[in-house]
Enzyme design. Structure first.
Site, PDB file in Angstrom:
ATOM      1  N   LYS A   1       1.869  40.811  -4.345  1.00 21.05           N
ATOM      2  CA  LYS A   1       2.891  41.170  -5.330  1.00 21.05           C
ATOM      3  C   LYS A   1       2.205  41.740  -6.576  1.00 21.05           C
ATOM      4  CE  LYS A   1       6.868  39.062  -7.744  1.00 21.05           C
ATOM      5  NZ  LYS A   1       7.605  37.804  -7.984  1.00 21.05           N
TER       6      LYS A   1
ATOM      7  N   SER B   1      12.679  38.157  -7.154  1.00 21.14           N
ATOM      8  CA  SER B   1      11.929  39.311  -7.578  1.00 21.14           C
ATOM      9  C   SER B   1      10.851  39.764  -6.587  1.00 21.14           C
ATOM     10  CB  SER B   1      11.265  39.023  -8.924  1.00 21.14           C
ATOM     11  OG  SER B   1      10.263  38.021  -8.802  1.00 21.14           O
TER      12      SER B   1
ATOM     13  N   SER C   1      12.317  33.381  -6.602  1.00 23.62           N
ATOM     14  CA  SER C   1      11.818  34.735  -6.332  1.00 23.62           C
ATOM     15  C   SER C   1      10.978  34.884  -5.071  1.00 23.62           C
ATOM     16  CB  SER C   1      11.007  35.238  -7.524  1.00 23.62           C
ATOM     17  OG  SER C   1      11.862  35.682  -8.543  1.00 23.62           O
TER      18      SER C   1
END
Lengths: 488, 97
Positions: free
Chosen positions: A80, A155, A179
């Site tokens: 990420k 997210s 997330s």
């Protein structure tokens, strides 16, 4: 056998170990697949195929000389865009960090490198991890591989979509209010948030420091166990990291922990706002556990419905403070038309941050401001105590808690972008877990009638990761939803 | 809890050192009003005698065992990250008259 890019860490590491596969061949298959589907999925903010192939080559050389570093050696793992990898761009999906290159490795990244993992690309996310749909990225919106018109969740939407699309074997996400788990549920993969403090936050761009945790996103529970094993530990560079009293071998423990268990079902998580198909699916999963001999206990988390307001006070307060560092002085975006030091701050921040980040900075600044601190921030911290106690009480009688991960399957892109409150409510089942600091995992539990994945959330006791994995794997192995892949 | 009308966006954006356009202020103002209304649910909770939670696990202050030298960065590495730098120093607008 599925295509290489749809296989698990466990399968691929066995093939690498047996000499029937090289890391370079695996990486090449993942790169080709990525190039083929990326125009539709848009999971990557940045990727460097040459660098990944070099890492894979180094892994093959280690293995050839008898120096393999273990089950992750040579496995492509996507990262990420919030974790620092030395020499690679780190943008946090924000214009604020458009030109930033990490000068060091996050501790989690150093651990993955020491385990021989091939670090593959920078995965898209909501800007500074603020969002539930990956639509808040300053660069692009990632699509859900199961229905390209829908959001992948967020997210960590890029991290979830990349696995579902076969663009990475596993990925690392971060979870402040859901997330990791919510995008895992919406993309049909496994996503695990560890107990707060188990994984170091050093080198993870801070959003809400008392809630943020990095964790594994994988195809199977076993893979999540393998990844977490390399990510945990007390880190002198993160004073909130905690040494597990006795670190179990999670993968080995899966063989020994077979239930039956006492499983709690919070009645508050099945009320208003839940999609009927999601509700029926999770109730069926609960019935499956009962049929297998587990005792299902009706529990109450009486303050859980206050999680959303508590979270959006605590998390925005911490964010407004953490994001004060982005001031256009030492790194990040600087406005060109500044007159003085103050306008350097205000204009650089006004230009660099996107809408959701601005919204949260304003909200967080407000709840911390003089005259409102006690009414909002302090009160929210007290209710946070009550939410934590609810879980402590529940765990006096149960081994784990079962619930939906998300109240709805993936929604259409644009559907909630202008209604932040509706967006915030998509995390209603996940955020209480962060407030209480507990570990939780989402695993695929089936599909809606129009083929969208549904996720089952399993919540464990603090540092009860071994049991959490075992409870989740029992369902996974009996249903094999992880073997169904999105058609692209 | 305090009346939601008191979120003075002009003042709060100054506190946050965050430039907002007129359109942003208007949009944010109405969205935040709805969010603050949702926060009102906390008003009804009896929190008397409840300790606040700042961290999920108790974090205790400890004395350092003494600083030990760790890895450091070359000044070039750090100054090259700055939007503007000169002689390994960060350049900013004049702050002292």
């Amino acid at each position: 056998m599925p295509e290489l890019y749809h296989q698990t860490i466990a399968q691929l590491s066995a093939a690498l170990e047996a000499g029937s596969l090289t890391s370079v061949a695996l990486m090449q298959a993942v790169i080709e697949r990525t190039e083929a589907v990326e125009p539709q999925v848009k999971a990557f903010i940045h990727r460097d195929a040459e660098d990944a192939l070099q890492q894979a080559h180094a892994s093959d050389e280690r293995r050839a000389s008898g120096n393999s570093l273990g089950p992750l050696d040579g496995i492509p793992i996507g990262i990420k865009d919030i974790l620092a990898v030395k020499g690679q761009p780190l943008r946090c999906a924000s214009k604020m960090l458009d030109n930033f290159v990490s000068p060091y490795d996050a501790t989690v990244i150093a651990q993955l490198k020491a385990a021989g993992a091939v670090l593959w690309g920078r995965l898209n996310m909501d800007e500074f991890a603020m969002g539930s749909s990956t639509e808040n990225s300053a660069y692009m919106a990632t699509a859900n591989p199961w229905d390209l018109d829908r959001i992948p969740g967020g997210s960590s939407g890029g991290s979830a979509a990349a696995i579902a699309a076969g663009q990475a074997i596993a990925t690392i996400g971060t979870d402040t209010g859901g997330s990791i788990r919510q995008p895992a549920a919406l993309c049909g993969v496994v996503g695990m948030k560890p107990t707060y403090g188990l994984v170091s936050r050093y080198g993870l761009v801070a959003f809400a420091s008392s809630l943020d945790q990095a964790g594994p996103m994988t195809r199977t529970v076993e893979d999540a166990a393998l990844l977490l094993q390399t990510m945990l530990g007390k880190d002198p560079l993160d004073s909130t990291s905690i040494a597990m009293p006795k670190v179990p071998d999670f993968r080995a423990e899966l063989k020994h922990r077979k239930g039956p268990w006492k499983l709690g079902v919070p009645r508050e998580f099945f009320g208003d706002g839940i999609d009927p198909e999601v509700k029926a699916n999770i109730e069926a999963a609960i019935e499956w556990y009962r049929a297998q001999g587990s005792e299902i206990v009706d529990i109450s988390l009486p303050h859980a419905h206050l999680s959303v307001p508590v979270y959006y006070i605590v998390a925005t307060a911490e964010a407004s403070s953490n994001l004060a560092r982005f001031d256009g002085v030492r790194y990040g975006h600087r406005s060109v038309a500044v007159e003085d030091a103050l306008s350097l701050f205000t204009q650089s921040r006004g230009e660099g941050f996107g809408d959701e980040v601005k919204r949260r900075i304003i909200l967080g600044t407000y709840v911390l401001s003089s005259g409102y601190y006690d009414a909002y921030y302090l009160r929210a911290q007290k209710v946070r105590t009550l939410i934590r106690r609810d879980f402590e009480n529940a765990f006096e009688t149960v081994d784990a808690i079962l619930s939906p991960t998300s109240p709805t399957p993936a929604f259409k892109r644009g559907e909630r972008s202008n209604d932040p409150l509706a967006m915030y409510l998509s995390d209603i089942y996940t955020i209480a877990v962060n407030l209480a600091g507990l570990p939780a995992l989402s695993l695929p539990s089936g599909f809606t009638s129009n083929g969208l994945p549904i996720g089952l959330q399993v919540i464990g006791k603090a540092f009860g990761e071994a049991d959490l994995f075992a409870v989740a794997q029992a369902y996974e192995q009996a249903h094999n939803f992880h073997l169904v892949t999105a058609e692209l | 809890m305090t009346d939601k009308a008191h979120l003075d966006i002009e003042y709060v954006s100054q506190l946050a050192r965050l430039d907002l356009s007129a359109a942003e202020k208007e949009k944010l103002g109405s969205q935040l009003a709805a969010i603050l209304e949702h926060f009102d649910a906390l008003k009804a909770v009896d929190v008397s005698g409840v300790e606040p939670t700042a961290h999920a696990h108790a974090v205790e202050n400890v004395w350092r065992e003494g600083d030990r030298a760790g890895p450091v960065y070359d000044p070039e590495v750090l100054s090259s990250m700055a939007p503007e730098s000169r002689d390994n120093q960060v350049v900013v607008p004049k702050v002292v008259e």
